[in-house]
Design a protein around this motif. Structure first.
Motif, short mmCIF file in Angstrom:
data_model
loop_
_atom_site.label_atom_id
_atom_site.label_comp_id
_atom_site.label_asym_id
_atom_site.label_seq_id
_atom_site.Cartn_x
_atom_site.Cartn_y
_atom_site.Cartn_z
N SER A 82 9.36 -2.54 -5.25
CA SER A 82 8.72 -1.56 -6.15
C SER A 82 7.81 -2.25 -7.16
O SER A 82 6.72 -1.77 -7.46
CB SER A 82 9.79 -0.75 -6.89
N HIS A 83 8.26 -3.38 -7.67
CA HIS A 83 7.46 -4.15 -8.63
C HIS A 83 6.14 -4.59 -7.98
O HIS A 83 5.06 -4.47 -8.59
CB HIS A 83 8.26 -5.37 -9.10
N TYR A 84 6.22 -5.09 -6.76
CA TYR A 84 5.03 -5.51 -6.03
C TYR A 84 4.07 -4.34 -5.83
O TYR A 84 2.85 -4.47 -6.05
CB TYR A 84 5.44 -6.11 -4.68
N LEU A 85 4.58 -3.21 -5.39
CA LEU A 85 3.72 -2.06 -5.11
C LEU A 85 3.05 -1.54 -6.38
O LEU A 85 1.87 -1.14 -6.35
CB LEU A 85 4.55 -0.94 -4.46
N ASP A 86 3.76 -1.55 -7.47
CA ASP A 86 3.19 -1.12 -8.75
C ASP A 86 2.03 -2.04 -9.14
O ASP A 86 0.94 -1.59 -9.53
CB ASP A 86 4.28 -1.14 -9.82
N ALA A 87 2.25 -3.34 -9.02
CA ALA A 87 1.21 -4.31 -9.36
C ALA A 87 0.00 -4.18 -8.43
O ALA A 87 -1.16 -4.27 -8.87
CB ALA A 87 1.77 -5.73 -9.29
N LEU A 88 0.27 -3.95 -7.14
CA LEU A 88 -0.80 -3.80 -6.17
C LEU A 88 -1.70 -2.62 -6.52
O LEU A 88 -2.93 -2.72 -6.47
CB LEU A 88 -0.20 -3.61 -4.77
N ASP A 89 -1.08 -1.51 -6.89
CA ASP A 89 -1.86 -0.34 -7.23
C ASP A 89 -2.70 -0.57 -8.48
O ASP A 89 -3.88 -0.18 -8.54
CB ASP A 89 -0.94 0.87 -7.44
N HIS A 90 -2.12 -1.21 -9.48
CA HIS A 90 -2.87 -1.49 -10.71
C HIS A 90 -4.07 -2.40 -10.42
O HIS A 90 -5.14 -2.23 -11.01
CB HIS A 90 -1.96 -2.16 -11.74
N LYS A 91 -3.90 -3.34 -9.52
CA LYS A 91 -4.95 -4.32 -9.29
C LYS A 91 -6.08 -3.81 -8.39
O LYS A 91 -7.25 -4.12 -8.62
CB LYS A 91 -4.36 -5.59 -8.67
N TYR A 92 -5.74 -2.99 -7.36
CA TYR A 92 -6.74 -2.69 -6.34
C TYR A 92 -7.18 -1.23 -6.26
O TYR A 92 -8.11 -0.92 -5.51
CB TYR A 92 -6.21 -3.12 -4.96
N ARG A 93 -6.56 -0.32 -6.99
CA ARG A 93 -6.94 1.10 -6.87
C ARG A 93 -8.42 1.31 -7.19
O ARG A 93 -9.11 2.06 -6.49
CB ARG A 93 -6.06 1.98 -7.76
N ALA A 94 -8.90 0.65 -8.22
CA ALA A 94 -10.30 0.85 -8.62
C ALA A 94 -11.28 0.38 -7.54
O ALA A 94 -12.41 0.86 -7.48
CB ALA A 94 -10.59 0.12 -9.92
N SER A 95 -10.84 -0.53 -6.68
CA SER A 95 -11.72 -1.03 -5.62
C SER A 95 -11.50 -0.33 -4.29
O SER A 95 -12.06 -0.74 -3.27
CB SER A 95 -11.55 -2.54 -5.46
N GLY A 96 -10.65 0.72 -4.27
CA GLY A 96 -10.54 1.54 -3.08
C GLY A 96 -9.24 1.51 -2.33
O GLY A 96 -9.07 2.27 -1.36
N LEU A 97 -8.28 0.66 -2.72
CA LEU A 97 -6.98 0.64 -2.05
C LEU A 97 -5.98 1.42 -2.91
O LEU A 97 -5.65 1.00 -4.02
CB LEU A 97 -6.49 -0.79 -1.85
N VAL A 98 -5.51 2.53 -2.40
CA VAL A 98 -4.54 3.37 -3.10
C VAL A 98 -3.15 3.01 -2.59
O VAL A 98 -2.90 3.01 -1.38
CB VAL A 98 -4.82 4.86 -2.85
N THR A 99 -2.24 2.70 -3.50
CA THR A 99 -0.87 2.36 -3.12
C THR A 99 0.06 3.49 -3.54
O THR A 99 0.03 3.94 -4.68
CB THR A 99 -0.41 1.05 -3.78
N VAL A 100 0.89 3.94 -2.61
CA VAL A 100 1.87 5.00 -2.86
C VAL A 100 3.25 4.41 -2.64
O VAL A 100 3.59 3.99 -1.53
CB VAL A 100 1.66 6.21 -1.92
N CYS A 101 4.04 4.36 -3.69
CA CYS A 101 5.42 3.87 -3.61
C CYS A 101 6.36 5.08 -3.52
O CYS A 101 6.39 5.93 -4.41
CB CYS A 101 5.76 3.03 -4.84
N VAL A 102 7.12 5.15 -2.43
CA VAL A 102 8.05 6.26 -2.21
C VAL A 102 9.46 5.80 -2.56
O VAL A 102 9.92 4.77 -2.05
CB VAL A 102 8.00 6.74 -0.75
N LYS A 103 10.13 6.56 -3.41
CA LYS A 103 11.51 6.24 -3.78
C LYS A 103 12.43 7.39 -3.36
O LYS A 103 12.65 8.32 -4.12
CB LYS A 103 11.62 5.99 -5.28
N PRO A 104 12.93 7.33 -2.13
CA PRO A 104 13.88 8.36 -1.71
C PRO A 104 15.22 8.15 -2.40
O PRO A 104 15.64 7.02 -2.67
CB PRO A 104 14.01 8.14 -0.20
N GLY A 105 15.88 9.28 -2.67
CA GLY A 105 17.29 9.22 -3.03
C GLY A 105 18.09 9.18 -1.75
O GLY A 105 17.62 8.71 -0.71
N PHE A 106 19.30 9.66 -1.79
CA PHE A 106 20.13 9.70 -0.58
C PHE A 106 19.53 10.73 0.38
O PHE A 106 19.31 11.89 0.02
CB PHE A 106 21.56 10.10 -0.92
#
Length: 236
Positions: free
Chosen positions: A159-183
């Motif tokens: 989750s930490h990696y995905l959050d950082a990825l989205d912050h770094k690359y969203r403006a340049s066109g890569l959208v990151t979606v982190c899914v957190k399912p419960g049970f």
């Protein structure tokens, strides 16, 4: 939309693949078992009913050498890739992981190091021109808890990696979606007692596809788990 799904033959991944195929997206499935992949691809073609093909390639999260060939095969099958979805992961109970050090090492490697390595290859390769990277993490990573200490640690790092990825690359066109399912009631959780607010794969798939379409960076599913984890994170 052209979509590559790693882990689309079972559980939540299969539900996502079916939903996307039925609405007209073209899907390439990646997974470990060629027979499962072939059967799942045939199922997608039958459900789509629009003449859309569904291709597949073998890819095993325990074998990093399989990542690049699988992504290359997916791109060759469909051309431009618009979205990569990663639902594949390992699960083990805390007791089983504590009793088997090798199993714990495998799970931590697959869920964290190898999943990130796959995502990095996708980012630099098939998504180099932009697109969406949607990856399943888990509510288990939101806070260290006794029943899911090791599994949760792997998902916290992801989750930490995905959050950082989205912050770094969203403006340049890569959208990151982190899914957190419960049970969620899948084969992975078979034999475990479902808690309140347990979800079904089809409901999760609807939430995930909606998040992909909207570019939502973080989605809890079923939605009630957002509030459940808010309470858990603030418990002493």
């Amino acid at each position: 939309m052209n979509v590559v799904i790693l882990g689309g033959t079972k559980g939540m991944g299969r539900a996502v693949a079916r939903l996307m195929a039925m609405r007209g997206d073209r899907v390439v499935l990646l997974g470990r078992d060629a027979d499962d992949l072939a059967a799942s691809a045939a199922d997608l073609v039958a459900r789509a009913g629009k003449g859309n093909p569904a291709d597949f390639a073998t890819c095993d999260l325990e074998r990093p050498e399989s990542f690049a060939p699988a992504l290359t095969a997916a791109a060759a099958a469909m051309g431009r890739v618009h979205c990569v979805v990663v639902t594949a992961a390992m699960f083990g109970t805390q007791d089983a992981l504590e009793a088997d050090t090798d199993l714990a090492r495998r799970l931590l490697t697959v869920n964290l190091a190898n999943t990130i390595a796959f995502c990095e290859l996708a980012r630099k390769g098939v998504l180099a021109e932009g697109g969406t990277l949607c990856v399943f993490s888990s509510v288990a990573g939101d806070r260290g808890r006794k029943p899911v200490g090791l599994y949760g640690a792997s998902k916290a790092g992801l989750s930490h990696y995905l959050d950082a990825l989205d912050h770094k690359y969203r403006a340049s066109g890569l959208v990151t979606v982190c899914v957190k399912p419960g049970f969620v009631k899948t084969g992975m959780t078979a034999g475990l007692k479902p808690p309140p607010f347990a979800g079904e794969p089809d409901g999760v798939a609807a939430d995930v596809v909606r998040a992909i379409d909207r570019g939502t960076p973080l989605v809890y599913t079923p939605f009630m788990w957002r509030w459940v984890m808010l309470v858990i994170r603030h418990l002493p």
